[in-house]
Design an enzyme around this catalytic site. Structure first.
Site, PDB file in Angstrom:
ATOM      1  CB  CYS A 120      -0.921  -0.047   1.220  1.00  0.00           C
ATOM      2  SG  CYS A 120      -2.136   1.286   1.278  1.00  0.00           S
ATOM      3  CB  CYS A 121       3.819   2.290   2.046  1.00  0.00           C
ATOM      4  SG  CYS A 121       3.198   2.766   3.668  1.00  0.00           S
ATOM      5  CB  CYS A 208      -2.414   6.957   5.928  1.00  0.00           C
ATOM      6  SG  CYS A 208      -1.538   7.311   4.405  1.00  0.00           S
ATOM      7  CB  CYS A 211      -1.126   3.381   8.934  1.00  0.00           C
ATOM      8  SG  CYS A 211      -1.742   2.272   7.680  1.00  0.00           S
ATOM      9  CB  CYS A 234       5.850   5.074   4.655  1.00  0.00           C
ATOM     10  SG  CYS A 234       6.849   6.524   4.335  1.00  0.00           S
TER      11      CYS A 234
HETATM   12  S1  SF4 Z   1       0.518   4.617   5.665  1.00  0.00           S
HETATM   13 FE1  SF4 Z   1      -1.060   2.990   5.616  1.00  0.00          FE
HETATM   14  S2  SF4 Z   1      -2.776   3.767   4.364  1.00  0.00           S
HETATM   15 FE2  SF4 Z   1      -0.975   5.111   4.037  1.00  0.00          FE
HETATM   16  S3  SF4 Z   1      -0.035   4.337   2.200  1.00  0.00           S
HETATM   17 FE3  SF4 Z   1       1.002   3.314   3.929  1.00  0.00          FE
HETATM   18  S4  SF4 Z   1      -0.156   1.412   4.358  1.00  0.00           S
HETATM   19 FE4  SF4 Z   1      -1.394   2.711   2.972  1.00  0.00          FE
END
Ligand code: SF4
Length: 244
Positions: A120-121, A208, A211, A234
Site C-alpha cells: 500500500c505504501c 495516513c 495507520c 513507509c
Molecule cells: S501509511 Fe497505511 S494507508 Fe498510508 S499508504 Fe502506507 S499502508 Fe497505505
C-alpha cells in the site's frame, strides 16, 4: 558518477564535516544556490517540515515544496496544507498515487493497508515520490536523528544511487538532523506557525488515518505508526537502500 551539480562522495564527506555545526538555513541556502529548482522540500506537514518552510521563506529562498496526498490523510492534515499555503504565501505541489482507492481495492482487494501495508505504501507514497525525484538533484527533508531508532545515524547530506540503470544520483539533505523535538516545537510556537491540531491529541507523527494512532509520552515519536506490524518506515526514506 553523479551529475556535475551533485557532489561526489568525497565532497559529501567534506560538506558534512563543514555543515555539522551549521544552522539549517545555511543548508537551505547552499541547496538553492547549487541546485535552484532542482532541489525541493518534501513535507507531510510534521513540525520539522514546517520549520524548514519557515526558514526557507524567511530567507527568501524560493525552493519548490511538494507533499504526497495518499487519499487517506486525516482531514486535519488536508486542512493544514491550505493553512500553510496561506500562512507562507506559497503553493505546495501535491503528488498523488496513480490508482484511486477504488482501483486499488479492485486490483489488490479492500483495505490493503490492513494486510500488506508495504504494498500500500509503495503504491500510494513511494511511486509518486520516485516520479518526482527523477526530476530532482536534491531532496530536502525534515528528518531528525531523535525521531526513532532507525533515524539515529542520519547525516545532513546523504548521496543515494536513485536509478542504477541510468547512473542517476540524488542528494538527500536533512538540515534538521541535529535538532531535537523540543527545538522544533519551540521554533513552531515562537513563530506562531500553524500546525496539525492532532498533535495536541497525542499524535506525535501523523501519516495516513488507518495507520496512525496516538502515542504515550515515553514512546518514540514514530511509535504510533503501523501498530501491529513490524513496519516502522513507509518506504519513502528506505526505498533507495543505504546511501553511498
Ligand atoms: S501509511 Fe497505511 S494507508 Fe498510508 S499508504 Fe502506507 S499502508 Fe497505505
Amino acid at each position: 558518477m553523479p551529475a556535475d551539480l551533485i557532489p561526489d562522495l568525497a565532497e559529501v564527506r567534506r560538506l558534512n564535516a563543514g555543515f555539522e555545526p551549521a544552522a539549517p538555513v545555511e543548508l537551505l541556502a547552499w541547496a538553492y544556490a547549487r541546485f535552484g529548482h532542482r532541489a525541493a522540500i518534501g513535507t507531510s506537514f510534521q513540525a520539522s517540515g514546517l520549520v524548514l518552510l519557515h526558514q526557507a521563506v524567511s530567507a527568501g529562498l524560493p525552493l519548490p515544496c511538494f507533499t504526497i496526498d495518499t487519499d487517506l490523510l486525516f482531514p486535519e492534515t488536508v486542512e493544514l496544507r491550505r493553512q500553510v499555503e496561506k500562512f507562507f504565501g506559497i503553493e505546495i505541489e501535491v503528488l498523488r498515487p496513480e490508482l484511486s482507492l477504488e482501483q486499488q481495492a479492485n486490483d489488490f482487494g479492500p483495505e490493503l493497508w490492513k494486510r500488506q501495508p508495504d504494498t500500500c505504501c509503495t503504491l500510494r507514497k513511494v511511486l509518486p515520490l520516485q516520479k518526482r525525484l527523477a526530476t530532482l538533484d536534491a531532496w530536502i527533508t525534515g528528518l531528525r536523528r531523535d525521531q526513532s531508532g532507525t533515524r539515529h545515524g542520519i547525516d545532513r547530506l546523504e548521496l543515494y544511487r536513485f536509478d542504477p540503470l541510468r547512473d542517476k544520483f540524488v542528494l538527500k539533505i536533512n538540515p534538521l538532523a541535529g535538532w531535537s523535538r523540543e527545538q522544533v516545537w519551540g521554533y513552531v510556537h515562537e513563530h506562531q506557525i500553524p500546525y496539525n491540531p492532532l498533535n495536541e491529541r497525542g499524535f506525535r507523527s501523523i501519516g495516513c488515518q488507518p495507520c496512525t494512532r496516538a502515542v504515550g509520552g515515553q514512546e518514540d515519536e514514530r511509535a504510533g505508526r503501523w501498530t501491529g506490524f513490524e513496519k516502522t518506515e513507509c518506504g519513502l526514506h528506505t526505498f533507495m537502500g543505504t546511501h553511498v
